[in-house]
Write an enzyme that holds these catalytic residues in place. Structure first.
Site: not given
Ligand code: SF4
Ligand code: SF4
Ligand code: SF4
Ligand code: FES
Ligand code: FES
Lengths: 159, 594
Positions: B281, B284, B308, B328, B367, B370, B375, B524
């Site tokens: 990241e 990036e 994230c 990102s 999560k 996710e 994908e 988190c």
């Protein structure tokens, strides 16, 4: 869909984009469409920048807003305690018998819908009901038959 | 101004404007509550917190009632007890009180109250047979069981006040009133971000995470499966709370021990891929800066936001889809780990990827969603098979009969087990930004980030929106176009605040280069999958613990993680390279706003 979008944006222009405008906008939709559809709710939410669930919450809270298409004549019988004690149940069964529908339903010819509502402020003359905007009080099963028959005759005459 | 009153004959003096409930807390008198939650506005709808004031006839809701001078309050009079019992009886009459079959059994606020008030059999009639309650278990993250709902509306206030989503609302009225999504659609189909903040605040079993404990036990017990487990940074400062410890204790060593005892084949660390995320990241960000500031490429977007937090990602997909190119493309540490577990790790250990089961322990319910995204299968398999919350892990530890408190400390396995302080602080709001700055600043200037002890304090703490501007000076020749540039960063947590930041970006009022967003308050460590209760005080304790863990680490910069350096040498070759693109980066989906 485009008509609906135009209707919503006209109403929003008229009432504003604050959360307080939600109710008058919903009423506006109800008046022109006879009910508030799922698509209308999504459109309103987008315009007011609130969630679709919030629009749904408000639309389902008020018995004067409907989320299903309703008949030409919407009958709303008061279900609050005074009317309840004065024979609202008999009024409803009479209506159910005459119209061959259950509470909450609409006749297949889309003429009548039968709903309950909260106190109409006519408690001293209960049981009471509204047909569209017209109040009817001191109801008895007999009186209910007359009222409905009158409407039906008027309707058949038109057709 | 102080106000003096007595509560159960004990004198107490509190600030004007405090509630009776707060005053009682000060003298350690417990008043039961249901609709009240420290993080939320007062609703005052359940009436279980009533108290009696001498000289008045009415009972007062202590959570809503401000104190006044000379009040004489009784929290446990006969009248109070009778009223509370009646409230509980009424709730139970409409409640599917099948405690023995309920995930909340033993952890339920309603159950606790009913046991305190010893409900006999002469309660109100049981209305359950007449109710048409439904259960929505279509979501991979959250189960909504209306038969357990007491309509306290904590969830509705959570989703509106903390997250500005209002996926849940109060619909209908009177006896039909219920907590509903738009058109009562499954949670899976609406704007819900799966953040689980509502789950963390629901006093009953009406909102819970979807549980995958049995599937994990099955994998562990299957002979032919190699079950790897990764642990998120925020778990090691919170799990103890669910197992009888005080908030703020760091239990990393015991966590590793416990997982090994449960029978996982390898105990590895999400912190390792947190470090890896920083490399990808961070590069990036530098690449985007180069394209925009040097090459004048207008197709590349700034500000770049972090990616994230899956709650944040789903939020931006629904609410600001026109900004998806700003997110990102780096996967979250969980998903980077998953993709590498069934490729790099499998190759190294010479295990067939189909025999690897990859489990993650997360402070998060989003999560789970996710891991289920279509994908997220870049290894050719489902990259992360099962996601457990901190709470589910605590339950597994209890099921296995492990005495957690007496466990010895243990070390993570290698490979993919080593991490730095930068990886650890991912668990706190501001942590990703701080970790990224520790690396990016050094890449550009060749010097350490200019903060004492590497501690980028402006991005730390519970403030809603934190900003830090860092001037880049004496840069290395490769980065000469950045000379004198002021790197503008912003950190925010909780989606209500994220929405504010995005609106400022949209209006042009804010011009940041890099924005860190965590969907959950505090980051988190305040995640929806963390032990209950979670509140501001507890979030602060967990935060202190995270920064403590960072200070204790020998290596505190992601790019100095030896295992990270090695994985680039042996496998990935270079940041943002072909392999990284295949395994470590992703794309996003435009979603509607229903
Ligand atoms: S929600 Fe609480 S009271 Fe209800 S069944 Fe579950 S444990 Fe029992
Ligand atoms: S789902 Fe839980 S938090 Fe929401 S109203 Fe019901 S009991 Fe309260
Ligand atoms: S999980 Fe988060 S977004 Fe979904 S309903 Fe709960 S608080 Fe709202
Ligand atoms: S109770 Fe029916 S009109 Fe008031
Ligand atoms: S906790 Fe006070 S009214 Fe619910």
């Amino acid at each position: 869909m485009n008509d609906l979008r135009n209707l919503v944006s006209t109403l929003v222009d008229k009432h504003g984009r604050d959360e307080e405008s939600l109710l008058p906008i919903l009423q506006g939709i109800e008046n022109s469409e006879s009910y508030v559809s799922q698509e209308a709710m999504v459109e309103i939410a987008k315009e007011l920048n609130i969630s679709a669930a919030q629009v749904y919450g408000t639309a389902t809270f008020y018995s004067f807003l409907s989320i299903q298409p309703l008949g030409k004549y919407v009958i709303r019988v008061c279900k609050t305690i005074t009317c309840s004690m004065h024979g609202k149940n008999q009024v409803i069964s009479e209506l159910e018998n005459m119209l061959k529908i259950k509470l909450g339903e609409t006749t297949s010819d889309k003429r009548f819908s039968l709903l309950e509502t909260n106190c109409l402020g006519q408690c001293h003359k209960g049981p009471a009901m509204l047909i569209n905007d017209e109040p009817y009080t001191d109801l008895t099963p007999e009186k209910v038959r007359e009222i409905i028959r009158d409407i039906q005759q008027k309707e058949f005459a038109v057709n | 101004m102080k106000v003096n009153l007595t509560i159960d004959n004990i004198a107490v003096s509190v600030d004007e404007g405090s509630t009776i409930l707060e005053a009682a807390k000060q003298v350690s008198i417990h008043i039961p509550t249901l609709c009240y939650h420290e993080d939320l506005c007062v609703a005052g709808n359940c009436r279980v917190c009533v108290v009696e004031q001498t000289g008045t006839n009415r009972l007062l809701p202590s959570c809503a009632m401000p104190v006044s001078e000379g009040m004489d309050i009784h929290t446990n009079s006969l009248k109070v007890r009778a009223a509370r019992k009646q409230v509980v009886e009424l709730l139970i009459s409409e409640h599917n009180a099948e405690c023995t079959r309920c995930y909340k059994n033993g952890k339920c606020e309603l159950q606790e109250l009913s046991s305190e008030y010893i409900l006999g059999d002469n309660g109100f009639i049981d209305l359950i047979p007449f109710k048409k309650y439904t259960i929505d278990n279509f979501s991979p993250s959250i189960i909504k069981d209306d038969s357990k709902c007491i309509r306290c509306q904590r969830c509705v206030r959570t989703c509106t006040e903390l997250q500005s989503i209002s996926a849940l609302t109060v619909a209908h009225k009177g006896k039909e009133m219920k907590i509903s999504s738009f058109y009562d659609k499954p949670m899976y189909e609406v704007v819900c971000t799966n953040c689980g903040q509502c789950v963390n605040r629901c006093p009953t079993g009406a909102l819970t995470e979807k549980i995958y404990i049995d599937q994990v036990w099955e994998a562990i017990c299957a002979e032919d499966k190699h079950v790897v487990v990764q642990t998120a940074p925020a778990v090691r400062v919170a799990l103890g709370e669910a197992l009888g410890m005080e908030p703020g204790e760091i239990i990393t060593g015991k966590l590793v021990s416990a997982l090994r005892r449960l029978g996982f084949s390898a105990v590895l660390d999400t912190d390792f891929t947190a470090d890896l995320t920083i490399i990808e990241e961070g590069n990036e960000l530098l690449q985007r800066l180069t394209k925009v500031l040097k090459d004048g490429d207008t197709s590349v977007k700034l500000p770049m936001t972090t990616s994230c937090s899956p709650g944040w990602v789903k939020f931006i997909e629904h609410t600001f889809p026109e900004y998806l190119d700003n997110v990102s493309t780096a996967k979250s540490p969980q998903q980077m780990f998953g993709a590498l577990a069934k490729t790099f790790y499998a190759e190294k250990l010479k295990i067939e990827p189909e025999n690897i089961v990859s489990v993650s322990i997360m402070p998060c319910t989003a999560k789970k969603f996710e891991a289920d995204r279509p994908e997220m299968q870049s290894s050719g398999y489902k990259d992360v098979d099962f996601v457990l919350t901190t709470r589910e892990l605590a339950l597994m530890i209890k099921q296995a009969g492990i005495d957690f408190l007496s466990l010895p400390d243990d070390e993570y396995d290698s490979i993919m087990g080593q991490s730095t302080g930068a990886g650890v602080i991912f668990g706190a709001t501001g942590g990703v930004m701080e970790a990224a700055l520790r690396t990016a600043y050094e890449v550009v200037t060749g010097r350490e980030v200019p903060f004492k002890n590497l501690e980028v304090t402006p991005v730390r703490g519970m403030e809603e929106v934190k900003e830090a501007t860092i001037k880049l000076e004496n840069v290395l020749p490769k980065w000469d176009f950045l000379e004198g540039v002021e790197l503008k960063t912003c950190v925010t947590h909780g989606l209500t605040n994220a929405k504010k930041v995005m609106e400022a970006v949209k209006s042009g009022e804010a011009n940041y280069h890099f924005i860190e967003v965590m969907a959950c308050p505090g980051g988190c460590l305040g995640g929806g999958g963390q032990p209950i209760p979670t509140n501001l005080q507890i979030r602060q304790k967990r935060t202190e613990a995270i920064y403590q863990e960072d200070r204790l680490k020998a290596i505190r910069k992601s790019h100095e993680n030896p295992e990270v350096q090695k994985i680039y040498e042996e496998f990935l070759k270079e940041p943002l390279g072909a392999m990284s693109h295949e395994l470590l980066h992703t794309h996003y989906t435009v979603r509607n706003r229903q």
